[in-house]
Design a protein around this motif. Sequence first.
Motif, PDB file in Angstrom:
ATOM      1  N   VAL A  68       0.843  -1.195   0.000  1.00  0.00           N
ATOM      2  CA  VAL A  68       0.000   0.000   0.000  1.00  0.00           C
ATOM      3  C   VAL A  68       0.880   1.249   0.000  1.00  0.00           C
ATOM      4  O   VAL A  68       1.764   1.387   0.845  1.00  0.00           O
ATOM      5  N   PRO A  69       0.642   2.198  -0.919  1.00  0.00           N
ATOM      6  CA  PRO A  69       1.388   3.450  -0.882  1.00  0.00           C
ATOM      7  C   PRO A  69       0.995   4.259   0.363  1.00  0.00           C
ATOM      8  O   PRO A  69      -0.187   4.513   0.590  1.00  0.00           O
ATOM      9  N   LEU A  70       1.989   4.626   1.155  1.00  0.00           N
ATOM     10  CA  LEU A  70       1.764   5.371   2.395  1.00  0.00           C
ATOM     11  C   LEU A  70       2.514   6.691   2.326  1.00  0.00           C
ATOM     12  O   LEU A  70       3.622   6.757   1.800  1.00  0.00           O
ATOM     13  N   PHE A  71       1.903   7.727   2.887  1.00  0.00           N
ATOM     14  CA  PHE A  71       2.517   9.052   2.883  1.00  0.00           C
ATOM     15  C   PHE A  71       2.287   9.691   4.242  1.00  0.00           C
ATOM     16  O   PHE A  71       1.176   9.654   4.768  1.00  0.00           O
ATOM     17  N   GLY A  72       3.330  10.281   4.810  1.00  0.00           N
ATOM     18  CA  GLY A  72       3.213  10.958   6.093  1.00  0.00           C
ATOM     19  C   GLY A  72       3.524  12.433   5.974  1.00  0.00           C
ATOM     20  O   GLY A  72       4.364  12.842   5.174  1.00  0.00           O
ATOM     21  N   THR A  73       2.834  13.216   6.786  1.00  0.00           N
ATOM     22  CA  THR A  73       3.056  14.657   6.796  1.00  0.00           C
ATOM     23  C   THR A  73       2.788  15.184   8.201  1.00  0.00           C
ATOM     24  O   THR A  73       2.255  14.465   9.049  1.00  0.00           O
ATOM     25  N   GLN A  74       3.144  16.435   8.435  1.00  0.00           N
ATOM     26  CA  GLN A  74       2.915  17.054   9.735  1.00  0.00           C
ATOM     27  C   GLN A  74       1.823  18.104   9.633  1.00  0.00           C
ATOM     28  O   GLN A  74       1.776  18.876   8.678  1.00  0.00           O
ATOM     29  N   GLU A  75       0.929  18.109  10.609  1.00  0.00           N
ATOM     30  CA  GLU A  75      -0.111  19.136  10.707  1.00  0.00           C
ATOM     31  C   GLU A  75       0.541  20.472  11.068  1.00  0.00           C
ATOM     32  O   GLU A  75       1.631  20.505  11.641  1.00  0.00           O
ATOM     33  N   ILE A  76      -0.141  21.559  10.803  1.00  0.00           N
ATOM     34  CA  ILE A  76       0.362  22.855  11.237  1.00  0.00           C
ATOM     35  C   ILE A  76       0.152  23.000  12.742  1.00  0.00           C
ATOM     36  O   ILE A  76      -0.753  22.381  13.320  1.00  0.00           O
ATOM     37  N   ALA A  77       0.955  23.781  13.372  1.00  0.00           N
ATOM     38  CA  ALA A  77       0.753  24.107  14.784  1.00  0.00           C
ATOM     39  C   ALA A  77      -0.384  25.125  14.860  1.00  0.00           C
ATOM     40  O   ALA A  77      -0.350  26.155  14.204  1.00  0.00           O
ATOM     41  N   SER A  78      -1.405  24.810  15.624  1.00  0.00           N
ATOM     42  CA  SER A  78      -2.565  25.686  15.731  1.00  0.00           C
ATOM     43  C   SER A  78      -3.023  25.747  17.180  1.00  0.00           C
ATOM     44  O   SER A  78      -3.113  24.716  17.851  1.00  0.00           O
ATOM     45  N   ALA A  79      -3.352  26.938  17.636  1.00  0.00           N
ATOM     46  CA  ALA A  79      -3.832  27.101  19.008  1.00  0.00           C
ATOM     47  C   ALA A  79      -5.129  26.333  19.243  1.00  0.00           C
ATOM     48  O   ALA A  79      -5.425  25.921  20.363  1.00  0.00           O
ATOM     49  N   ASP A  80      -5.905  26.107  18.186  1.00  0.00           N
ATOM     50  CA  ASP A  80      -7.175  25.389  18.308  1.00  0.00           C
ATOM     51  C   ASP A  80      -7.034  23.897  18.054  1.00  0.00           C
ATOM     52  O   ASP A  80      -8.034  23.174  18.077  1.00  0.00           O
ATOM     53  N   GLY A  81      -5.834  23.419  17.799  1.00  0.00           N
ATOM     54  CA  GLY A  81      -5.622  22.013  17.450  1.00  0.00           C
ATOM     55  C   GLY A  81      -5.723  21.077  18.642  1.00  0.00           C
ATOM     56  O   GLY A  81      -5.639  21.480  19.796  1.00  0.00           O
ATOM     57  N   VAL A  82      -5.895  19.808  18.323  1.00  0.00           N
ATOM     58  CA  VAL A  82      -5.920  18.748  19.327  1.00  0.00           C
ATOM     59  C   VAL A  82      -4.486  18.259  19.509  1.00  0.00           C
ATOM     60  O   VAL A  82      -3.803  17.938  18.534  1.00  0.00           O
ATOM     61  N   ALA A  83      -4.025  18.203  20.737  1.00  0.00           N
ATOM     62  CA  ALA A  83      -2.652  17.786  21.032  1.00  0.00           C
ATOM     63  C   ALA A  83      -2.458  16.297  20.776  1.00  0.00           C
ATOM     64  O   ALA A  83      -3.375  15.500  20.914  1.00  0.00           O
ATOM     65  N   ARG A  84      -1.239  15.943  20.398  1.00  0.00           N
ATOM     66  CA  ARG A  84      -0.822  14.553  20.187  1.00  0.00           C
ATOM     67  C   ARG A  84      -1.829  13.777  19.339  1.00  0.00           C
ATOM     68  O   ARG A  84      -2.260  12.689  19.689  1.00  0.00           O
ATOM     69  N   CYS A  85      -2.152  14.359  18.193  1.00  0.00           N
ATOM     70  CA  CYS A  85      -3.198  13.812  17.328  1.00  0.00           C
ATOM     71  C   CYS A  85      -2.621  13.234  16.032  1.00  0.00           C
ATOM     72  O   CYS A  85      -1.759  13.845  15.402  1.00  0.00           O
ATOM     73  N   ILE A  86      -3.120  12.076  15.671  1.00  0.00           N
ATOM     74  CA  ILE A  86      -2.772  11.405  14.416  1.00  0.00           C
ATOM     75  C   ILE A  86      -4.034  11.326  13.579  1.00  0.00           C
ATOM     76  O   ILE A  86      -5.081  10.878  14.062  1.00  0.00           O
ATOM     77  N   ARG A  87      -3.932  11.762  12.336  1.00  0.00           N
ATOM     78  CA  ARG A  87      -5.064  11.691  11.407  1.00  0.00           C
ATOM     79  C   ARG A  87      -4.703  10.753  10.262  1.00  0.00           C
ATOM     80  O   ARG A  87      -3.542  10.668   9.857  1.00  0.00           O
ATOM     81  N   VAL A  88      -5.726  10.080   9.729  1.00  0.00           N
ATOM     82  CA  VAL A  88      -5.529   9.132   8.636  1.00  0.00           C
ATOM     83  C   VAL A  88      -6.601   9.370   7.582  1.00  0.00           C
ATOM     84  O   VAL A  88      -7.778   9.573   7.914  1.00  0.00           O
ATOM     85  N   LEU A  89      -6.191   9.332   6.322  1.00  0.00           N
ATOM     86  CA  LEU A  89      -7.112   9.374   5.191  1.00  0.00           C
ATOM     87  C   LEU A  89      -6.777   8.187   4.296  1.00  0.00           C
ATOM     88  O   LEU A  89      -5.692   8.121   3.721  1.00  0.00           O
ATOM     89  N   ILE A  90      -7.712   7.228   4.231  1.00  0.00           N
ATOM     90  CA  ILE A  90      -7.557   6.079   3.344  1.00  0.00           C
ATOM     91  C   ILE A  90      -8.293   6.389   2.048  1.00  0.00           C
ATOM     92  O   ILE A  90      -9.488   6.699   2.071  1.00  0.00           O
TER      93      ILE A  90
END
Length: 119
Positions: A68-90
Amino acid sequence: MRGVRGATTVEANCREDIFRRTTELVQAMAAENCIASEDIGAVIFSSTPDLDAAFPAAAAREMGWAEVPLFGTQEIASADGVARCIRVLILWNTDKGQGEIRHIYLHGAAVLRKDIAGN
């Protein structure tokens, strides 16, 4: 092709937590939607800037998603963001309609989509 979204959080910035929670999330996404790895076009993983102990995509490799082709990236730092969060899009090759897709939000990430968390 359909997109299946999911997110989770980890307790600590350590490899074990990142792998455990990523595996839990990806397995739940695949199980809830009956996704076979050979039907996946690609998977995009993102993590918040406070997670740098491991690549979440590496957890999918350990699960056996070697083709499976996998790609990783980093979210932007945001004051409204959820800490220590991992997101996935299949990106999934399926004939299912948009309304049939089950998106998964676990642990502290449930606040991102209160309308569907737990579905």
